[in-house]
Design a protein around this motif. Structure first.
Motif, short mmCIF file in Angstrom:
data_model
loop_
_atom_site.label_atom_id
_atom_site.label_comp_id
_atom_site.label_asym_id
_atom_site.label_seq_id
_atom_site.Cartn_x
_atom_site.Cartn_y
_atom_site.Cartn_z
N SER A 71 0.89 -1.13 -0.14
CA SER A 71 0.13 0.03 0.02
C SER A 71 0.84 1.32 -0.02
O SER A 71 2.01 1.06 0.41
CB SER A 71 -0.87 0.05 1.22
N ARG A 72 0.25 2.36 -0.30
CA ARG A 72 1.10 3.64 -0.23
C ARG A 72 1.48 3.90 0.98
O ARG A 72 2.48 4.59 1.31
CB ARG A 72 0.13 4.88 -0.91
N GLU A 73 0.41 3.69 2.09
CA GLU A 73 0.80 4.12 3.36
C GLU A 73 2.22 3.27 3.75
O GLU A 73 3.12 3.65 4.45
CB GLU A 73 -0.48 3.66 4.27
N ARG A 74 2.15 2.12 3.35
CA ARG A 74 3.33 0.94 3.97
C ARG A 74 4.53 1.53 3.24
O ARG A 74 5.32 1.58 3.81
CB ARG A 74 2.81 -0.32 3.28
N ILE A 75 4.42 1.86 1.86
CA ILE A 75 5.82 2.38 1.08
C ILE A 75 6.29 3.53 1.95
O ILE A 75 7.39 4.15 1.95
CB ILE A 75 5.53 2.60 -0.43
N ALA A 76 5.33 4.76 1.95
CA ALA A 76 5.70 5.92 2.74
C ALA A 76 6.34 5.83 4.08
O ALA A 76 6.99 6.47 4.49
CB ALA A 76 4.41 6.67 2.91
N ARG A 77 6.08 4.57 4.94
CA ARG A 77 6.68 4.45 6.02
C ARG A 77 8.01 3.96 6.04
O ARG A 77 8.79 3.94 6.89
CB ARG A 77 5.73 3.41 7.10
N HIS A 78 8.46 3.36 4.74
CA HIS A 78 9.68 2.95 4.50
C HIS A 78 10.60 4.04 3.60
O HIS A 78 12.07 3.88 3.73
CB HIS A 78 9.58 1.58 3.79
N ILE A 79 10.15 4.87 2.57
CA ILE A 79 10.74 5.54 1.85
C ILE A 79 10.10 6.95 1.92
O ILE A 79 8.99 7.19 1.56
CB ILE A 79 10.59 5.15 0.41
N ALA A 80 10.94 7.86 2.06
CA ALA A 80 10.54 9.33 2.33
C ALA A 80 11.39 10.09 1.18
O ALA A 80 12.53 9.60 0.54
CB ALA A 80 11.27 9.77 3.50
N TYR A 81 10.73 11.13 0.56
CA TYR A 81 11.33 11.83 -0.81
C TYR A 81 11.50 13.14 -0.26
O TYR A 81 10.77 13.94 0.40
CB TYR A 81 10.14 11.80 -1.80
N VAL A 82 12.69 13.49 -0.80
CA VAL A 82 13.05 15.10 -0.66
C VAL A 82 13.27 15.71 -1.82
O VAL A 82 14.04 15.66 -2.74
CB VAL A 82 14.49 15.18 0.32
N PRO A 83 12.37 16.76 -2.30
CA PRO A 83 12.31 17.46 -3.52
C PRO A 83 13.25 18.52 -3.53
O PRO A 83 13.88 18.89 -2.51
CB PRO A 83 10.66 17.98 -3.71
N GLN A 84 13.60 19.15 -4.66
CA GLN A 84 14.58 20.16 -4.68
C GLN A 84 13.71 21.38 -3.81
O GLN A 84 12.44 21.78 -3.82
CB GLN A 84 14.63 20.77 -6.24
N ALA A 85 14.42 22.07 -3.45
CA ALA A 85 13.96 23.22 -2.35
C ALA A 85 13.36 24.74 -3.13
O ALA A 85 13.94 25.56 -3.11
CB ALA A 85 14.94 23.61 -1.47
N HIS A 86 12.35 24.24 -3.84
CA HIS A 86 11.92 25.32 -4.61
C HIS A 86 10.70 26.19 -3.63
O HIS A 86 10.40 25.81 -2.73
CB HIS A 86 10.87 25.05 -5.72
N PRO A 87 10.95 27.70 -3.76
CA PRO A 87 10.13 28.44 -2.72
C PRO A 87 8.66 28.02 -2.80
O PRO A 87 8.11 27.56 -3.85
CB PRO A 87 10.49 29.85 -3.16
N SER A 88 8.04 28.12 -1.83
CA SER A 88 6.53 27.74 -1.52
C SER A 88 5.70 28.95 -1.78
O SER A 88 6.12 30.04 -1.25
CB SER A 88 6.45 26.97 -0.52
N GLU A 89 4.37 28.75 -2.23
CA GLU A 89 3.67 29.93 -2.00
C GLU A 89 2.93 30.05 -0.81
O GLU A 89 2.01 30.98 -0.43
CB GLU A 89 2.51 29.97 -3.41
N PHE A 90 2.87 28.93 -0.27
CA PHE A 90 2.11 28.90 1.16
C PHE A 90 2.97 29.20 2.48
O PHE A 90 4.05 28.34 2.64
CB PHE A 90 1.60 27.61 1.36
N ALA A 91 2.84 30.06 3.10
CA ALA A 91 3.48 30.57 4.34
C ALA A 91 3.22 29.61 5.52
O ALA A 91 2.84 30.09 6.75
CB ALA A 91 3.07 31.87 4.91
#
Length: 258
Positions: A71-91
């Motif tokens: 399941s996606r939940e199971r995978i998320a508990r094993h693999i974390a993703y770090v994207p490039q640090a683009h500025p966010s529009e949300f404060a």
């Protein structure tokens, strides 16, 4: 035993194959650097390894289990993703940004609990940026934001951290900071997989280098894989690798006469 394995993997979208014959083993406590020219399929490979898109052939196994069956939940508990640090529009505050890493533990409509905030705070402290917790995440430096995104991955409490060009667009000081953090994460027992366009970074931090090129996929130690011939073929320009008196490796244009 490897945490994550790819065997005879073919990647792509629909019936369009981008690359094939990919064999890769990700071990705990190591850094794997993925190199390849733009458009070659590095992001597609990452998405396949994280189960976001299906493989076209072969398979991926997470802790010995077929990724496609999890399941996606199971995978998320094993693999974390770090994207490039683009500025966010949300404060969001930095703490709220990091708490998002706890989503896999909250359920569909769950709200963060104190334990989730504690995990996020601990992740910030681990990276030495606890003082940023209440800062506006849109008003911190690029390097600080990249560390905050890494903290979000740590709060996820996964054993594998996948990073998409974590030093892209950062200045020298922040690149050094992020690379030092990558090595520290591996030293703590995590498996780190990152893509980069900088062979020098692979020489600095990688236990294993993977090259994704046209019609080939090669893995091995940096010294064996990042040779002048391999790099020149990969990027289509004549390159050479020099070793400085301090032992650092520098990649640049070949000075040999044509």
């Amino acid at each position: 035993m490897s945490l994550l394995d790819a065997d005879g993997l073919a990647i792509g979208y629909g019936r369009t194959e981008i690359a094939s014959g990919i064999d890769l083993a990700i071990e705990p406590g190591t850094v794997t650097c993925l190199l390849g020219p733009n458009g070659i399929g590095k992001t597609t490979l990452f998405k396949t390894l994280m189960g976001l898109i299906p493989s076209l052939a072969g398979g991926v196994h997470l802790d010995g289990e077929a990724l496609a069956q999890l399941s996606r939940e199971r995978i998320a508990r094993h693999i974390a993703y770090v994207p490039q640090a683009h500025p966010s529009e949300f404060a969001y505050t930095v703490l709220d940004l990091v708490v998002m890493g706890r989503t896999a533990y909250l359920g569909t409509f769950g709200a963060p609990k104190q334990a989730d905030y504690d995990a996020a705070t601990a992740a910030l402290e681990t990276l030495g940026i606890g003082a940023l917790a209440e800062r506006d995440s849109t008003r911190i430096s690029g390097g600080q934001r990249q560390l905050a995104l890494i903290a979000r991955a740590l709060a996820q409490q996964s054993r594998i951290v996948v990073m998409d060009e974590p030093t892209a667009s950062l200045d020298l000081a922040n690149r050094i900071l992020v690379l030092d953090t990558v090595r520290s994460l591996a030293a703590s027992g995590l498996a780190v997989v990152l893509s980069t366009h900088e062979p020098e970074h692979a020489f600095l931090v990688a236990d294993q280098v993977a090259i994704l090129g046209r019609e080939r996929f090669i893995t091995g130690p940096a010294a064996d894989v990042l040779t002048p011939g391999q790099l020149s073929s990969l990027y289509g320009v004549a390159l050479e690798v020099e070793t400085t008196p301090s032992g650092r490796h520098v990649v640049g244009p070949s000075t040999a006469p044509r």
